[in-house]
Design a protein around this motif. Structure first.
Motif, short mmCIF file in Angstrom:
data_model
loop_
_atom_site.label_atom_id
_atom_site.label_comp_id
_atom_site.label_asym_id
_atom_site.label_seq_id
_atom_site.Cartn_x
_atom_site.Cartn_y
_atom_site.Cartn_z
N ASN A 68 5.40 10.14 7.86
CA ASN A 68 5.14 9.91 6.44
C ASN A 68 4.79 11.21 5.73
O ASN A 68 3.97 12.00 6.21
N CYS A 69 5.41 11.43 4.58
CA CYS A 69 5.21 12.68 3.84
C CYS A 69 3.75 12.89 3.45
O CYS A 69 3.27 14.03 3.43
N ILE A 70 3.05 11.81 3.14
CA ILE A 70 1.65 11.93 2.71
C ILE A 70 0.80 12.46 3.85
O ILE A 70 0.01 13.40 3.69
N GLN B 209 2.80 12.85 -6.91
CA GLN B 209 3.43 13.71 -5.91
C GLN B 209 4.77 13.16 -5.42
O GLN B 209 5.53 13.86 -4.76
N THR C 295 -4.37 8.85 8.18
CA THR C 295 -4.49 10.10 7.41
C THR C 295 -5.89 10.71 7.53
O THR C 295 -6.03 11.92 7.78
N ARG D 125 -0.81 16.29 3.88
CA ARG D 125 -2.25 16.57 3.83
C ARG D 125 -2.69 17.42 5.01
O ARG D 125 -3.58 18.26 4.89
N ASN E 129 -6.44 10.23 -0.36
CA ASN E 129 -4.99 10.06 -0.47
C ASN E 129 -4.54 8.71 0.08
O ASN E 129 -3.60 8.10 -0.45
N LEU F 270 5.49 10.81 -3.13
CA LEU F 270 5.56 10.73 -1.67
C LEU F 270 5.34 9.28 -1.25
O LEU F 270 4.71 8.51 -1.95
N GLY F 271 5.84 8.92 -0.09
CA GLY F 271 5.64 7.57 0.43
C GLY F 271 6.34 6.49 -0.36
O GLY F 271 5.93 5.33 -0.33
N TYR G 10 -2.71 5.91 -2.21
CA TYR G 10 -1.49 5.25 -1.74
C TYR G 10 -1.67 3.74 -1.76
O TYR G 10 -0.82 3.00 -2.26
N PRO H 93 -0.61 10.27 -4.67
CA PRO H 93 0.50 10.70 -3.80
C PRO H 93 1.83 10.03 -4.11
O PRO H 93 2.89 10.62 -3.86
N PRO I 84 -6.80 11.58 -6.16
CA PRO I 84 -5.61 10.86 -5.68
C PRO I 84 -5.49 9.44 -6.23
O PRO I 84 -4.43 8.82 -6.14
#
Length: 220
Positions: free
Chosen positions: A125-127, A38, A66, A131, A151, A40-41, A155, A34, A28
């Protein structure tokens, strides 16, 4: 009369920091980031990165949420009915977000006010949710913790990088200290860097550099 001895094989527990599990932290940070890979966030990456201090607090907060949520969901994964798994995940994440938010209000109230609703929005949050669904629901607590930690660090790495350039170029400061004043130079600051557009530009450059270094190619 002969005695029969039963041999019970005790399966040795797999070490936590295996080569495979280490990739849960390292990937990550780069090839599976992420934000940059990916995608995300992105919202918080654009909103809380005008200064390094709130960006750092946001990164730490999301990492804690997370990692801890991953462990909790992983521990309960075999007893969570499939039809309500999202509700359970939201409940667990909400608990950790509430705890983190209260700690921020107690110890760094000024930063908590700067972050405003974005700490609370970690709940959706998508992250975090990604996960839980993609990893914690099908893996043991140990690796799930590493996955959440990795992750969160990935981020945080991008958040801190964006915040560094935005604060430095936007106001000539780092963590609130006027860098140019310390060396006797006057720097007016680039107002564009303090706008969301500035964050988009920096993020785009980071993605471009990362993909070039990793040899990514667009497929047609």
């Amino acid at each position: 009369m002969s005695e029969t001895v039963e041999k019970v094989e005790v399966k040795k527990s797999e070490p936590l920091f295996t080569k495979k599990n280490k990739k849960l932290i390292t990937n990550p940070l780069d090839i599976d980031n992420p934000i940059t890979v990916q995608v995300l966030g992105i919202c918080s990456a654009l909103a809380v990165t005008t200064q390094l201090k709130p960006a750092f607090i946001m990164a730490v907060s999301l990492t804690i949420v997370t990692a801890c949520s991953n462990v909790a969901i992983s521990a309960m994964r075999n007893s969570i009915p499939s039809r309500i798994r999202i509700i359970v995940q939201l409940a667990v994440v909400s608990l950790w977000v509430t705890l983190v938010n209260e700690l921020l209000k107690a110890y760094v109230y000024d930063v908590s006010k700067q972050l405003s609703v974005f700490v609370g929005l970690i709940i959706t949050n998508c992250i975090v949710m990604g996960r839980l669904e993609a990893y914690a629901m099908s893996n043991k607590p140990g690796p799930s913790f590493l996955d959440g930690l990795g992750n969160g660090l990935g981020y945080g790495l991008i958040l801190m990088t964006i915040a560094f350039f935005r604060e430095f170029l936007g106001s000539g400061a780092l963590f609130g200290f006027k860098v140019f004043d310390l060396i006797g130079l006057h720097y007016q600051g680039n107002g564009l860097m303090l706008l969301p557009a500035g964050a988009c530009i920096i993020l785009g450059i980071i993605i471009w550099i990362q993909r070039s270094m990793n040899g990514y190619r667009e497929t047609h």
